[in-house]
Scaffold this active site. Structure first.
Site, PDB file in Angstrom:
ATOM      1  N   LYS A  34      75.989  19.104  90.898  1.00  0.00           N
ATOM      2  CA  LYS A  34      75.850  20.569  91.124  1.00  0.00           C
ATOM      3  C   LYS A  34      74.971  20.975  92.042  1.00  0.00           C
ATOM      4  O   LYS A  34      75.355  21.888  93.461  1.00  0.00           O
ATOM      5  CB  LYS A  34      75.060  21.190  89.849  1.00  0.00           C
ATOM      6  CG  LYS A  34      74.626  22.596  90.012  1.00  0.00           C
ATOM      7  CD  LYS A  34      75.746  23.486  90.128  1.00  0.00           C
ATOM      8  CE  LYS A  34      75.423  24.949  90.526  1.00  0.00           C
ATOM      9  NZ  LYS A  34      76.277  25.889  90.584  1.00  0.00           N
ATOM     10  N   CYS A  83      71.489  30.600  94.344  1.00  0.00           N
ATOM     11  CA  CYS A  83      71.928  29.255  94.316  1.00  0.00           C
ATOM     12  C   CYS A  83      71.596  28.688  95.614  1.00  0.00           C
ATOM     13  O   CYS A  83      70.977  27.691  95.670  1.00  0.00           O
ATOM     14  CB  CYS A  83      73.337  29.152  94.097  1.00  0.00           C
ATOM     15  SG  CYS A  83      73.297  30.395  92.479  1.00  0.00           S
TER      16      CYS A  83
END
Ligand code: SAJ
Length: 476
Positions: free
Chosen positions: A230, A288
């Site tokens: 991720k 993010c």
């Protein structure tokens, strides 16, 4: 007694809890609740002054997310009406669950020292630890530093519960991969990396996610591999954007059009050849890409202590990419200063219309928006900044005008930071009239407008990557 035996006794997962009612937790909870596989889903939300209002909204089947989220409102209404989903701040209900997931923000306290701020996540984990029962599954969905599931999360859960991970309860990491504007679709269609601290945990977590996947598949791996997957996929996206931004800056300096070059590079097609380049722009925002590089850097710093082989005295390529993307709002500021100067206007007292406060087009998400550092630089020069965004009504300390015409009234410069579809109807003639200036400036941070349509109306044009236009002759 093994974990598998505890699962057999408990039976299949039927009751689920989702901690953190935000962009990740809300769609995840609604999809779990909509699955015939599961009986009951609780959304857990702290009843805090800033976000307690979400509890009542969600229990009315309404979504607190303001941007366009196709299908979410209807799905929430459906699962609330069916009595399969409810939201609560009573964390003691965790004791009656089979599985609980955590989707809580994991910002960075200090990027220089690579110190993540896990305070909110730890609070959530403590709530779980307090009510944890043998045979339960705990899944971290938040993006976290590699090593966190096996490390901090495991220790805290064991300390709070007195139980042992991998023996009494299952623990896994299944990172979210959602993007605002397509939350439900992303959860259903993206493959799901599922990483347990052991095989039993991975299998139990796969049982949780499989029912909500339509196109996506479960990809089993270890917890640390899932954390690295991720953080690395966002780091690579950020790197690709930085590469496009650097080339755009080069094209400006060389007086050529980045988009011609991009089309040229993109034309090299054929088996196994992927040259698709991402897009340069006014900046990289969001929760993010602006931090996941630092989670990865911290992961290799902690887990790779002393074993990383890397060229001496060379910076991390990934951190350099962060710095290039963080530079783009400054570049937009310099383009704006140049344009005002070309129009013979000093920045002091100049009115600048800033279009787009959200970090992403057609969304209301303002986290780490690149528009903010840009506005701060302008204010320092004594400019008057009028911000408009069709999705953002208010923002602490930043007045946002409800009607775009208000921003254009008397504007010396118009700057595009987010490519919201509402801005596609901008008409240079109308903008020129509203500005009332002989040579207003237009600064395009998203390759959104046709430069010639503005230049022929007497605008001073500047665009990211448009070295072919940024020095144009001023008309009129
Ligand atoms: N941006 C560019 N050029 C591009 C693409 C994006 O300048 O070519 C800018 C955008 O304007 C925005 C920022 O980057 O300011 C981030 O945009 P994004 O499209 O990456 O949106 P995020 O951050 O919401 O989504 C990313 C996605 N990650 C990847 O595709 C690897 C999404 O899949 C993740 O789920 C999400 O991060 C997340 O939650 O981690």
């Amino acid at each position: 007694m093994t974990l598998e035996t505890l699962f057999l006794r408990r039976g299949p997962i039927k009751k689920i809890g989702v901690i953190g009612m935000g962009y990740v937790g809300i769609p995840a909870a609604a999809l779990f609740a909509d699955s015939p596989q599961f009986d009951q889903v609780f959304g857990f939300q702290r009843d805090s002054p800033s976000s307690g209002y979400k509890i009542a909204m969600l229990n009315r089947g309404e979504s607190p997310l303001k941007g366009e989220e196709p299908g979410l409102e209807e799905l929430l209404e459906k699962v609330v009406k069916a009595g399969k989903f409810s939201c609560t701040s009573d964390f003691s209900k965790i004791a009656e669950l089979d599985a609980v997931t955590l989707s809580i923000q994991t910002p960075f306290l200090n990027k220089e020292d690579l110190l993540p701020d896990f305070s909110a996540l730890k609070e959530g984990i403590r709530h779980v630890g307090k009510y944890l029962k043998p045979g339960m599954l705990v899944v971290l969905e938040s993006t976290i530093t590699p090593g966190t599931t096996e490390g901090m999360a495991r220790e805290l859960l064991e300390k709070e519960s007195g139980l042992v991970a991998g023996k009494d309860f299952a623990l896994a990491h299944a990172p979210e991969r959602v993007m605002v504007g397509r939350l439900l679709r992303n959860i259903r269609e993206h493959d799901r990396c599922v990483g347990g601290i052991d095989d039993a945990s991975t299998k139990r977590a796969a049982e949780l996610y499989s029912p909500v996947l339509t196109v996506g598949r479960v990809i089993p791996m270890t917890a640390t591999a899932a954390e690295t997957t991720k953080t690395a996929e966002n780091t690579f996206r950020d790197l690709q954007i930085a590469a496009a931004n650097e080339l755009a800056l080069y094209c400006e300096a060389m007086g050529i059009n980045f988009y011609d070059v991009r089309a040229g590079i993109d034309s090299l097609k054929g088996e196994g050849i992927t040259r698709a380049m991402l897009w340069p722009g006014a900046g990289v925002g969001g929760h993010c890409l602006t931090k996941d590089t630092y989670h990865l850097e911290r992961g290799v710093q902690v887990l790779g202590r002393g074993t990383l082989d890397y060229p001496a005295n060379e910076p991390s390529l990934y951190v350099l990419a962060r710095h290039i993307n963080d530079f783009m709002p400054t570049h937009m500021f310099r383009l704006t200063m140049d344009a005002l100067k070309r129009a013979g206007r000093s920045p002091k007292g100049a009115k600048v219309a800033l279009l787009g406060w959200a970090f992403l087009s057609n969304s209301d998400d303002t986290r780490n928006t690149p528009s903010e550092p840009f506005r701060d630089l302008l204010l320092k020069e004594g400019a008057l900044v009028s911000v408009h965004d069709p999705y953002v009504a208010d923002y602490p300390g930043v007045p946002i005008v409800p009607f775009v015409e208000e921003a254009f009234e008397g504007a010396d410069a118009i700057v595009i930071f987010a490519g919201h579809h509402q801005y596609h109807t901008l008409d240079p003639k109308v903008l020129k009239n509203l500005s009332g200036k002989k040579h207003p400036a237009i600064i395009d941070g998203r390759n959104f407008v046709d430069p010639d349509a503005y230049i022929c109306e007497g605008f001073v044009y500047k665009g990211i990557g448009r070295g072919d236009k940024n020095g144009h002759g001023i008309v009129g």
